[in-house]
Write an enzyme that holds these catalytic residues in place. Sequence first.
Site, PDB file in Angstrom:
ATOM      1  N   CYS A   1      -0.524 -49.139 -63.946  1.00  0.00           N
ATOM      2  CA  CYS A   1       0.663 -49.794 -64.490  1.00  0.00           C
ATOM      3  C   CYS A   1       1.769 -48.759 -64.722  1.00  0.00           C
ATOM      4  O   CYS A   1       1.499 -47.600 -65.031  1.00  0.00           O
ATOM      5  CB  CYS A   1       0.293 -50.472 -65.814  1.00  0.00           C
ATOM      6  N   GLY A   2       3.002 -49.200 -64.602  1.00  0.00           N
ATOM      7  CA  GLY A   2       4.134 -48.327 -64.895  1.00  0.00           C
ATOM      8  C   GLY A   2       4.163 -47.862 -66.341  1.00  0.00           C
ATOM      9  O   GLY A   2       4.787 -46.849 -66.666  1.00  0.00           O
TER      10      GLY A   2
END
Length: 156
Positions: free
Chosen positions: A35-36
């Site tokens: 995930c970012g």
Amino acid sequence: MSIYDYEVTFEDGTKYSLEKYRGKPLVIVNTATKCGFAPQFKQLEEVYQQFNDAGLVVLGFPSNQFKQEVSSSEEAAQSCRTTYGVSFPMHTINNVNGKDALPLFEYLTKQAPGAIGSAIKWNFTKFLVDRDGNVVKRYAPKTNPLKMVDEIKQLV
């Protein structure tokens, strides 16, 4: 039901009851290594190190519900440890929404003030639980864990 009635599973497959953490404030977070927001692992570890001696426990729960997690729980936990220095407990990969959601997350979303019954919208949704097992606050995925410090200080 209380938070202490739920059983969860460490990344190695060991099951346990959250009763183990009775009397300790908790930060419970759904995670994803791809995930970012994954750099938040570093801030979560910072919070854990800062307040662990005062009793705080951070619990990471990987989820691939948003298609941003590796294929195994062990691989996810290892990635967190080697990339971000995570030492807090990590768990098996689970869903956080829908009919197959981990019951703990069904409970958390129903108990979270201001967000009662609402689904987890993305990875790194964080829940702050007091020493009595009450869910006291829900934080958005984009909220930097260091912004939780003032509320954590009130609980430790």
